[in-house]
Design a protein around this motif. Structure first.
Motif, PDB file in Angstrom:
ATOM      1  N   TYR A 603     -11.956 -15.543  12.317  1.00 26.88           N
ATOM      2  CA  TYR A 603     -11.848 -16.245  10.539  1.00 26.88           C
ATOM      3  C   TYR A 603     -10.532 -15.188   9.955  1.00 26.88           C
ATOM      4  CZ  TYR A 603     -16.149 -18.677  11.592  1.00 26.88           C
ATOM      5  OH  TYR A 603     -16.941 -19.047  12.064  1.00 26.88           O
ATOM      6  N   LEU A 604     -10.204 -15.235   8.968  1.00 26.51           N
ATOM      7  CA  LEU A 604      -8.897 -14.764   8.017  1.00 26.51           C
ATOM      8  C   LEU A 604      -9.593 -14.792   6.161  1.00 26.51           C
ATOM      9  CD1 LEU A 604      -5.946 -16.230   9.572  1.00 26.51           C
ATOM     10  CD2 LEU A 604      -6.633 -13.597   9.727  1.00 26.51           C
ATOM     11  N   THR A 605      -8.910 -13.539   5.751  1.00 24.41           N
ATOM     12  CA  THR A 605      -8.948 -13.749   4.430  1.00 24.41           C
ATOM     13  C   THR A 605      -7.841 -13.013   3.490  1.00 24.41           C
ATOM     14  OG1 THR A 605     -10.244 -13.758   2.273  1.00 24.41           O
ATOM     15  CG2 THR A 605     -10.725 -12.061   3.951  1.00 24.41           C
ATOM     16  N   PRO A 606      -6.841 -13.502   2.969  1.00 23.04           N
ATOM     17  CA  PRO A 606      -6.358 -11.667   1.966  1.00 23.04           C
ATOM     18  C   PRO A 606      -7.122 -10.630   1.310  1.00 23.04           C
ATOM     19  CG  PRO A 606      -6.211 -14.046   0.690  1.00 23.04           C
ATOM     20  CD  PRO A 606      -7.538 -14.346   1.703  1.00 23.04           C
ATOM     21  N   ILE A 607      -6.472 -10.058   1.434  1.00 23.76           N
ATOM     22  CA  ILE A 607      -7.004  -8.389   0.730  1.00 23.76           C
ATOM     23  C   ILE A 607      -5.568  -7.371   0.564  1.00 23.76           C
ATOM     24  CG2 ILE A 607      -8.965  -8.071   2.447  1.00 23.76           C
ATOM     25  CD1 ILE A 607      -7.547  -5.815   3.568  1.00 23.76           C
ATOM     26  N   ALA A 608      -6.107  -6.682  -0.704  1.00 22.56           N
ATOM     27  CA  ALA A 608      -5.635  -6.109  -1.065  1.00 22.56           C
ATOM     28  C   ALA A 608      -5.477  -4.096  -0.838  1.00 22.56           C
ATOM     29  CB  ALA A 608      -5.313  -6.057  -3.076  1.00 22.56           C
ATOM     30  N   ALA A 609      -4.625  -4.076   0.145  1.00 19.39           N
ATOM     31  CA  ALA A 609      -5.615  -2.617   0.184  1.00 19.39           C
ATOM     32  C   ALA A 609      -4.305  -1.903   0.741  1.00 19.39           C
ATOM     33  CB  ALA A 609      -5.468  -2.627   2.412  1.00 19.39           C
ATOM     34  N   PRO A 610      -4.052  -0.923  -0.862  1.00 21.16           N
ATOM     35  CA  PRO A 610      -2.386  -0.264  -1.120  1.00 21.16           C
ATOM     36  C   PRO A 610      -2.448   1.356  -0.207  1.00 21.16           C
ATOM     37  CG  PRO A 610      -3.652   0.185  -2.763  1.00 21.16           C
ATOM     38  CD  PRO A 610      -4.114  -1.629  -1.823  1.00 21.16           C
ATOM     39  N   CYS A 717      -2.158  -7.820  -5.686  1.00 19.63           N
ATOM     40  CA  CYS A 717      -1.060  -7.718  -5.077  1.00 19.63           C
ATOM     41  C   CYS A 717      -1.442  -7.891  -3.569  1.00 19.63           C
ATOM     42  CB  CYS A 717      -0.646  -5.984  -5.157  1.00 19.63           C
ATOM     43  SG  CYS A 717       0.972  -5.924  -4.086  1.00 19.63           S
ATOM     44  N   MET A 718      -1.167  -8.420  -2.481  1.00 20.77           N
ATOM     45  CA  MET A 718      -1.171  -8.701  -0.834  1.00 20.77           C
ATOM     46  C   MET A 718      -0.943  -7.987  -0.259  1.00 20.77           C
ATOM     47  SD  MET A 718      -1.639 -12.138   1.112  1.00 20.77           S
ATOM     48  CE  MET A 718      -2.060 -11.891   3.118  1.00 20.77           C
ATOM     49  N   HIS A 719      -1.807  -7.088   0.202  1.00 22.70           N
ATOM     50  CA  HIS A 719      -1.131  -6.165   1.820  1.00 22.70           C
ATOM     51  C   HIS A 719      -1.328  -6.121   2.606  1.00 22.70           C
ATOM     52  CE1 HIS A 719      -1.737  -3.454  -2.245  1.00 22.70           C
ATOM     53  NE2 HIS A 719      -0.165  -2.807  -1.798  1.00 22.70           N
ATOM     54  N   GLY A 720      -2.233  -7.691   3.506  1.00 22.53           N
ATOM     55  CA  GLY A 720      -1.964  -8.238   4.633  1.00 22.53           C
ATOM     56  C   GLY A 720      -3.690  -9.044   4.350  1.00 22.53           C
ATOM     57  N   LEU A 721      -3.768  -9.876   6.111  1.00 25.39           N
ATOM     58  CA  LEU A 721      -5.229 -10.364   5.571  1.00 25.39           C
ATOM     59  C   LEU A 721      -6.059  -9.787   6.567  1.00 25.39           C
ATOM     60  CD1 LEU A 721      -2.211 -13.187   7.291  1.00 25.39           C
ATOM     61  CD2 LEU A 721      -3.959 -13.211   5.138  1.00 25.39           C
TER      62      LEU A 721
END
Length: 806
Positions: A603-610, A717-721
């Motif tokens: 499974y996948l989802t986009p996240i913000a992870a500064p 702001c998306m930083h990764g998956l």
């Protein structure tokens, strides 16, 4: 003062500081000891004095007067160096307990170059001197957003100034003080003696701003930290308002590098006993933020003086505030405006030595300490990850190419949840096998169970326990390629398993399957017949040789139940499909053969992870491949970008939810093992060609691809998956790291953390947009790798259809 776990191990540590806006005295050791006795952990101190403020105002006013006669010239005056009367701090033993406050009256975002340059010079002098004195944390006033449509330019110059301030030293942490949300009615400059009113009219322009914006100040912070390249010494000092914003704004700040939470007396409300208290929503917010790996400090602002310490109370009227004087008034009559501020600045030096009121001024501090003691107990996973695993990047294990150390096995074996579920699955499979009357593969009629990748043997132990509990006899095989782990398996077989296990040191892909030396049922019948008829065919044998049976020949047979724990954080990232292919397609019972696990899904989802982005950017200096590497990480300070819209509550100014909106997590692909799985057989490893000139791909059936679209209702702001997985062990017994299902399927399981696929360049996503993610699992004759592409789309506005007029 490093944040760490409490002695009890289950409560976060609250570092609480005190700030008085009227305090002008230097912090003496006696003052600090008194504050410490009251329960405070830190105090704030202004870097410069009101006299320095008055000197800067005089310089600015004189320059404005000269520019009246020379409007075409734009000279920038130089602010002279600090003198002994310009600052009240010196290097001392208590300096490490102080937080420096830069002058709040500067305006780094002013469109007027004169105001901007003087503000920049002031802060450079203050930061440089504070670093000399040993202050390691300084709070800067945040950018001002009241300049209408030109505020974007102001943010850029503000960020450039902050970048220059960070370069002045190598140790000081700079905290940007920001309100939690933007509201134009609360964005006025009410700082006494602010430079903002001196902004000349020709540099200002009116612009339409929304009534309120939950993510307005986050937008400003995003511009600043992006231009500063996610600097490791740049943090947020967040002002907590009396009315909290919507939950999506609260979770967004949770993902940012919070260092300080400031609460004023207006943030508190009176309880039934007329004592200061916080609302339930504020309590939940603080509890949530204080669970971060590095909890922020709490700063109580203007909640009362320190008992026993004289306080500054000006005897004259306060100077005119910024919101009462626009830029035109200040620029037309700078001398009059300046004189009023200088007089007040001088009067502010008078110290009121009167006795302290008898009312206890530390109720707010006592409330925060009581709030700490009533912190909700941390869950098992929070305790497991606190202090080390939270947001700590780890390279995924590669057990196929590397032999693991005993310590790595030890970490996995500490998780009883996973092995309890495995034992339940094995016991259930054995019971169902017998109940269904299935034919076993062993020559003796015993169910053949094989644990491949046995490691130090925890699954072997669980298989024996499941066999005993179910009352079903098994023929157990354990296969392990690690020669060091195989030694321990031999020890366990002799001292723990009573030599019940057939051990094989081999790569599971090249293992030919179980081979039994026991006679088959037909051979056993023949042996019984010959023993009951000893003279049959005796004349055919030489009389000189005694009667003896030939030794039993090895009997190769199939595997009935195949057990493995080859799953990674993204299910297949430790090459479970490639390892199990030769076994499930050639060695497993073709009719009834079972694989545990039988199916796993990614499974996948986009996240913000500064924070993760900043850590990976730091690794890039020594490892250029760092931004292209998936990592295993226990995600903590992050925010889901794609969520289900929360139900509207009808009041946007007080929109607050008790829980965050549910993230949207989508399935990427699956793998299935066992008899009748329908997968194409893969070749033996010995048949794989390693000739780079040949375009052979013998593992093509294990390639996968997915194209998924995620709605993003709120900008970010998306930083990764973030990647998760679920695995069906047997029937309804499952393992899951899926955030919405893990609590129900495998609660408190710690064997797997999520996987993180980073983006080399963060991607900004507007409001009401969508993200399309293309994920591929690629393979050739040598290796397996992932490729991921992210696209952002803005949905066009919809217009009502117009009828054609005749």
């Amino acid at each position: 003062m490093d944040s760490s776990s409490s002695p009890a191990g289950d409560l976060p540590v609250y570092y609480v500081g005190q700030h008085e806006s009227t305090r002008q005295l230097p912090i003496s050791p006696q003052t600090w000891r008194r504050a410490h006795d009251c329960g405070y952990d830190m105090l704030t101190t202004s870097i410069t004095t009101p006299l320095f403020h008055s000197r800067v105002l005089a310089l600015l006013a004189n320059q404005l007067s000269e520019l009246k006669d020379r409007p075409l010239e734009h000279p920038i005056p130089a602010v002279s160096s600090l003198s002994a009367t310009d600052t009240a701090i010196t290097p001392c033993k208590t300096i490490s307990y102080l937080i420096g406050l830069a002058s709040p009256w500067v305006d780094l975002s002013s469109p007027d170059p004169l105001v901007y340059n003087i503000s920049r010079q002031v802060l450079e002098l203050e930061i440089s001197y504070a670093a000399f004195c040993g202050l390691n944390k300084v709070v800067l006033p945040g950018p001002k957003l009241q300049y209408g449509s030109s505020h974007g330019d102001g943010l850029v110059q503000y960020a450039c100034a902050v970048q220059e301030l960070l370069a002045l030293n190598n140790f000081m942490q700079i905290l940007i003080h920001l309100p939690m949300m933007y509201h134009p009615d609360q964005d006025g400059d009410d700082v006494e003696g602010s430079l903002s009113p001196f902004t000349r009219k020709e540099y200002t322009e009116e612009g339409a701003r929304s009534k309120h914006d939950f993510l307005g100040t986050w937008d400003a912070w995003h511009v600043i930290r992006s231009l500063c390249k996610y600097h490791a010494r740049l943090f947020v000092a967040l002002a907590i308002p009396r009315h909290l914003p919507a939950i999506h704004a609260q979770t967004r700040w949770h993902s940012e590098p919070l260092k300080l939470l400031s609460l004023t007396a207006q943030t508190f409300i009176p309880n039934p006993k007329d004592k200061p208290a916080l609302t339930k929503y504020h309590q939940d917010l603080i509890h949530r933020y204080m669970r971060l790996r590095t909890p922020p400090w709490i700063l109580l602002c203007d909640v009362g003086p320190i008992p026993g310490v004289p306080n500054v109370e000006p005897k004259t009227s306060k100077p005119p505030k910024a919101k009462g004087h626009d830029s035109a008034d200040a620029s037309k009559e700078p001398e009059k405006f300046l004189q009023a501020l200088i007089e007040v600045g001088q009067n502010d030096q008078r110290i009121n030595q009167t006795s302290i009121k008898t009312k206890n001024p530390t109720y707010h501090l006592a409330y925060i300490r009581n709030l700490q003691e009533k912190s909700p107990p941390q869950s098992f996973l929070e305790l497991f990850g606190a202090g080390y695993y939270h947001d700590f990047l780890q390279n995924p294990l590669q057990p196929l190419s590397h032999n693991l150390e005993s310590e790595s096995y030890e970490v996995f074996e500490r998780d009883p949840v996973k092995y309890d579920l495995y034992e339940s699955a094995i016991r259930r499979a054995l019971t169902d096998w017998v109940s269904a009357g299935k034919t076993a593969s062993s020559p003796s009629g015993t169910i053949v169970v094989a644990v491949v990748g046995a490691g130090r043997g925890p699954l072997v132990t669980r298989a024996l326990q499941a066999s005993e509990t179910a009352g079903v006899k098994i023929e157990l095989w354990a296969v392990e390629k690690n020669p060091n782990a195989f030694v321990l398996l031999q020890y366990h077989n002799e001292h723990t398993w009573s030599n019940q296990v057939h051990l094989v040191q081999s790569d599971m892909r090249s293992w030919e399957g179980p081979v039994s030396t026991q006679p088959s049922q037909q051979q056993q019948q023949q042996q019984q017949y010959h023993s009951s008829h000893p003279h049959t065919h005796q004349s055919q044998k030489p009389p000189s040789q005694p009667h003896q049976q030939p030794p039993p020949q090895p009997q190769p047979h199939k595997i009935d139940i195949l057990i493995s724990e080859l799953l990674g954080s993204f299910a297949d990232n430790e090459l479970s499909p490639e390892c199990l292919d030769p076994l499930t397609h050639t060695r497993l019972n073709p009719t009834h053969g079972l694989s545990i696990p039988s199916r796993y899904t990614s499974y996948l989802t986009p996240i913000a992870a500064p924070k993760l982005h900043a850590d990976i950017a730091g690794r890039t200096l020594t490892d250029p491949t760092a931004p292209n590497t998936p990592y295993v990480v226990m995600l903590h300070a992050f925010d889901y970008l794609s969520t289900q819209q929360p139900p509207p509550d009808g009041n946007p100014t007080t929109a607050t939810a008790t829980a965050a909106a549910a993230p949207i997590i989508k399935e990427a692909w699956s793998f299935t093992h066992g008899a009748g799985s329908g997968a194409t057989s893969s070749p033996s490893p010995s048949a794989i060609s390693f000739n780079n000139n040949q375009n052979n791909n013998n593992n093509e059936h294990n390639t996968r691809s997915a194209r998924l679209t995620f709605p993003t209702p709120h900008r970010g702001c998306m930083h990764g998956l973030a990647g998760y997985f679920e695995a069906v062990l047997y029937a309804e017994i499952e393992l899951s790291t899926h955030p919405l299902r893990a609590e129900r399927k495998s609660r408190d399981m710690t064997s797997w953390f999520p996987i993180y696929f980073p983006l080399k360049t963060p991607l900004y996503t507007p409001d009401n947009s969508s993200l399309t993610i293309t994920m591929r699992r690629c393979t050739d004759a040598r290796k397996v790798w992932y490729e991921w592409i992210v696209e952002s789309f803005l949905e066009p506005p919809t217009f009502p259809q117009c009828r054609k007029s005749r």
